[in-house]
Design a protein around this motif. Structure first.
Motif, PDB file in Angstrom:
ATOM      1  N   ALA A   1       1.363   4.678  13.653  1.00  0.00           N
ATOM      2  CA  ALA A   1       0.757   5.616  12.725  1.00  0.00           C
ATOM      3  C   ALA A   1      -0.008   4.840  11.657  1.00  0.00           C
ATOM      4  CB  ALA A   1       1.819   6.486  12.079  1.00  0.00           C
ATOM      5  N   LEU A   2      -1.132   5.381  11.252  1.00  0.00           N
ATOM      6  CA  LEU A   2      -1.958   4.784  10.215  1.00  0.00           C
ATOM      7  C   LEU A   2      -1.409   5.186   8.853  1.00  0.00           C
ATOM      8  CD1 LEU A   2      -4.583   3.157   9.673  1.00  0.00           C
ATOM      9  CD2 LEU A   2      -5.772   5.351   9.605  1.00  0.00           C
ATOM     10  N   GLU A   3      -1.143   4.219   7.992  1.00  0.00           N
ATOM     11  CA  GLU A   3      -0.591   4.484   6.666  1.00  0.00           C
ATOM     12  C   GLU A   3      -1.484   3.853   5.613  1.00  0.00           C
ATOM     13  OE1 GLU A   3       3.240   2.676   6.761  1.00  0.00           O
ATOM     14  OE2 GLU A   3       4.076   4.160   8.116  1.00  0.00           O
ATOM     15  N   ALA A   4      -1.605   4.520   4.465  1.00  0.00           N
ATOM     16  CA  ALA A   4      -2.355   3.981   3.327  1.00  0.00           C
ATOM     17  C   ALA A   4      -1.358   3.698   2.209  1.00  0.00           C
ATOM     18  CB  ALA A   4      -3.417   4.959   2.865  1.00  0.00           C
ATOM     19  N   GLU A   5      -1.455   2.523   1.621  1.00  0.00           N
ATOM     20  CA  GLU A   5      -0.573   2.127   0.524  1.00  0.00           C
ATOM     21  C   GLU A   5      -1.442   1.767  -0.664  1.00  0.00           C
ATOM     22  OE1 GLU A   5       1.742  -1.908   0.023  1.00  0.00           O
ATOM     23  OE2 GLU A   5       2.771  -0.608   1.461  1.00  0.00           O
ATOM     24  N   TRP A   6      -1.331   2.557  -1.755  1.00  0.00           N
ATOM     25  CA  TRP A   6      -2.176   2.358  -2.926  1.00  0.00           C
ATOM     26  C   TRP A   6      -1.614   1.294  -3.841  1.00  0.00           C
ATOM     27  CZ3 TRP A   6      -6.972   4.034  -3.706  1.00  0.00           C
ATOM     28  CH2 TRP A   6      -7.432   5.060  -2.885  1.00  0.00           C
ATOM     29  N   HIS A   7      -2.510   0.475  -4.393  1.00  0.00           N
ATOM     30  CA  HIS A   7      -2.202  -0.563  -5.386  1.00  0.00           C
ATOM     31  C   HIS A   7      -3.267  -0.461  -6.469  1.00  0.00           C
ATOM     32  CE1 HIS A   7       0.689  -2.591  -2.727  1.00  0.00           C
ATOM     33  NE2 HIS A   7      -0.132  -2.237  -1.760  1.00  0.00           N
ATOM     34  N   GLY A   8      -3.023   0.385  -7.493  1.00  0.00           N
ATOM     35  CA  GLY A   8      -4.046   0.605  -8.516  1.00  0.00           C
ATOM     36  C   GLY A   8      -5.218   1.344  -7.911  1.00  0.00           C
TER      37      GLY A   8
ATOM     38  N   LEU B   1      -4.796  -0.253   4.381  1.00  0.00           N
ATOM     39  CA  LEU B   1      -4.562   0.561   5.570  1.00  0.00           C
ATOM     40  C   LEU B   1      -3.698  -0.272   6.508  1.00  0.00           C
ATOM     41  CD1 LEU B   1      -7.984   2.256   6.370  1.00  0.00           C
ATOM     42  CD2 LEU B   1      -5.905   3.317   5.504  1.00  0.00           C
ATOM     43  N   ARG B   2      -2.578   0.288   6.931  1.00  0.00           N
ATOM     44  CA  ARG B   2      -1.619  -0.426   7.767  1.00  0.00           C
ATOM     45  C   ARG B   2      -1.349   0.339   9.052  1.00  0.00           C
ATOM     46  NH1 ARG B   2       1.562  -4.121   4.912  1.00  0.00           N
ATOM     47  NH2 ARG B   2       1.271  -4.049   2.668  1.00  0.00           N
ATOM     48  N   VAL B   3      -1.084  -0.410  10.104  1.00  0.00           N
ATOM     49  CA  VAL B   3      -0.577   0.143  11.356  1.00  0.00           C
ATOM     50  C   VAL B   3       0.644  -0.689  11.719  1.00  0.00           C
ATOM     51  CG1 VAL B   3      -0.985   0.504  13.809  1.00  0.00           C
ATOM     52  CG2 VAL B   3      -2.805   0.983  12.178  1.00  0.00           C
ATOM     53  N   GLY B   4       1.807  -0.041  11.767  1.00  0.00           N
ATOM     54  CA  GLY B   4       3.037  -0.749  12.106  1.00  0.00           C
ATOM     55  C   GLY B   4       3.345  -1.903  11.163  1.00  0.00           C
ATOM     56  N   GLY B   5       3.000  -1.793   9.904  1.00  0.00           N
ATOM     57  CA  GLY B   5       3.282  -2.838   8.929  1.00  0.00           C
ATOM     58  C   GLY B   5       2.180  -3.873   8.787  1.00  0.00           C
ATOM     59  N   ASP B   6       1.273  -3.973   9.759  1.00  0.00           N
ATOM     60  CA  ASP B   6       0.177  -4.937   9.685  1.00  0.00           C
ATOM     61  C   ASP B   6      -0.985  -4.358   8.893  1.00  0.00           C
ATOM     62  OD1 ASP B   6       1.573  -6.733  11.314  1.00  0.00           O
ATOM     63  OD2 ASP B   6       0.753  -5.830  13.142  1.00  0.00           O
ATOM     64  N   VAL B   7      -1.503  -5.115   7.937  1.00  0.00           N
ATOM     65  CA  VAL B   7      -2.642  -4.663   7.148  1.00  0.00           C
ATOM     66  C   VAL B   7      -3.911  -4.791   7.988  1.00  0.00           C
ATOM     67  CG1 VAL B   7      -4.039  -5.071   5.083  1.00  0.00           C
ATOM     68  CG2 VAL B   7      -1.555  -5.275   4.959  1.00  0.00           C
ATOM     69  N   LEU B   8      -4.617  -3.656   8.165  1.00  0.00           N
ATOM     70  CA  LEU B   8      -5.884  -3.669   8.896  1.00  0.00           C
ATOM     71  C   LEU B   8      -7.032  -4.017   7.971  1.00  0.00           C
ATOM     72  CD1 LEU B   8      -5.581  -0.434  11.046  1.00  0.00           C
ATOM     73  CD2 LEU B   8      -5.196  -2.780  11.766  1.00  0.00           C
ATOM     74  N   LEU B   9      -7.039  -3.422   6.771  1.00  0.00           N
ATOM     75  CA  LEU B   9      -8.095  -3.721   5.814  1.00  0.00           C
ATOM     76  C   LEU B   9      -7.682  -3.272   4.430  1.00  0.00           C
ATOM     77  CD1 LEU B   9     -10.128  -1.021   4.942  1.00  0.00           C
ATOM     78  CD2 LEU B   9     -10.396  -1.130   7.388  1.00  0.00           C
ATOM     79  N   TRP B  10      -8.302  -3.890   3.432  1.00  0.00           N
ATOM     80  CA  TRP B  10      -8.155  -3.504   2.037  1.00  0.00           C
ATOM     81  C   TRP B  10      -9.424  -2.771   1.635  1.00  0.00           C
ATOM     82  CZ3 TRP B  10      -4.153  -3.753  -1.304  1.00  0.00           C
ATOM     83  CH2 TRP B  10      -3.058  -4.525  -0.917  1.00  0.00           C
ATOM     84  N   CYS B  11      -9.282  -1.751   0.812  1.00  0.00           N
ATOM     85  CA  CYS B  11     -10.431  -0.969   0.393  1.00  0.00           C
ATOM     86  C   CYS B  11     -10.230  -0.518  -1.043  1.00  0.00           C
ATOM     87  CB  CYS B  11     -10.569   0.242   1.311  1.00  0.00           C
ATOM     88  SG  CYS B  11     -12.117   1.111   1.138  1.00  0.00           S
ATOM     89  N   ARG B  12     -11.334  -0.268  -1.741  1.00  0.00           N
ATOM     90  CA  ARG B  12     -11.280   0.239  -3.117  1.00  0.00           C
ATOM     91  C   ARG B  12     -11.638   1.715  -3.145  1.00  0.00           C
ATOM     92  NH1 ARG B  12      -9.606  -2.562  -6.306  1.00  0.00           N
ATOM     93  NH2 ARG B  12     -10.003  -4.320  -7.584  1.00  0.00           N
ATOM     94  N   LYS B  13     -11.072   2.422  -4.126  1.00  0.00           N
ATOM     95  CA  LYS B  13     -11.375   3.829  -4.324  1.00  0.00           C
ATOM     96  C   LYS B  13     -12.882   3.995  -4.496  1.00  0.00           C
ATOM     97  CE  LYS B  13      -9.658   5.451  -8.140  1.00  0.00           C
ATOM     98  NZ  LYS B  13      -8.863   6.121  -9.176  1.00  0.00           N
TER      99      LYS B  13
END
Length: 140
Positions: free
Chosen positions: A1-8, A13-25
């Motif tokens: 499952a695709l998950e988004a974890e916000w940091h500020g 964007l993660r799949v199975g715990g692996d970070v696919l990419l970082w993105c800004r709002k």
């Protein structure tokens, strides 16, 4: 499952715990999908783009007052300004609704000591007036 974890203002964007990419709002994201069977992969779909959106901020300059309508009914007049950040880091993302609630306690926790009412759930402007069936109960 695709998950988004916000940091500020950024998220991972993660799949199975692996970070696919970082993105800004407010950044532009694009996605394509490629179908595959046992032997071949088909062409990629046309790219679909969207802007990375976060939760809107709180409304500003909130005020509420009880008033009496010309017909003699008690009403609650709530006014506010929409959030400075509606999800993209500014006020450019349209809001689809605002939920206005009224309660006899400041915690807004449903309990016998707190009378809570949803006054409106689709108000999109900065002012809402609702006629109350009875005068508000005094706080306990």
């Amino acid at each position: 499952a695709l998950e988004a974890e916000w940091h500020g203002d950024a998220f991972a964007l993660r799949v199975g715990g692996d970070v696919l990419l970082w993105c800004r709002k407010g950044a532009k994201l694009a996605a394509t999908v490629t179908a595959a069977n046992r032997y071949f992969s088909g062409p990629a779909s046309e790219a679909q783009t969207l802007l990375a959106m976060d939760l809107p901020g709180p409304v500003r300059l909130l005020s509420a007052r009880e008033l009496t309508t010309p017909g003699g009914q008690k009403a609650l007049n709530v006014s506010f300004m929409v959030p400075a950040d509606t999800g993209l880091g500014d006020a450019s993302a349209p809001l689809v609704g605002l939920q206005v609630e009224a309660a006899t306690c400041s915690s807004f926790a449903r309990s016998p000591a707190c009378d809570l009412h949803q006054v409106a759930s689709s108000a999109t402007a900065g002012r809402y007036q609702a006629v109350l069936p009875t005068a508000p109960s005094p706080p306990p």
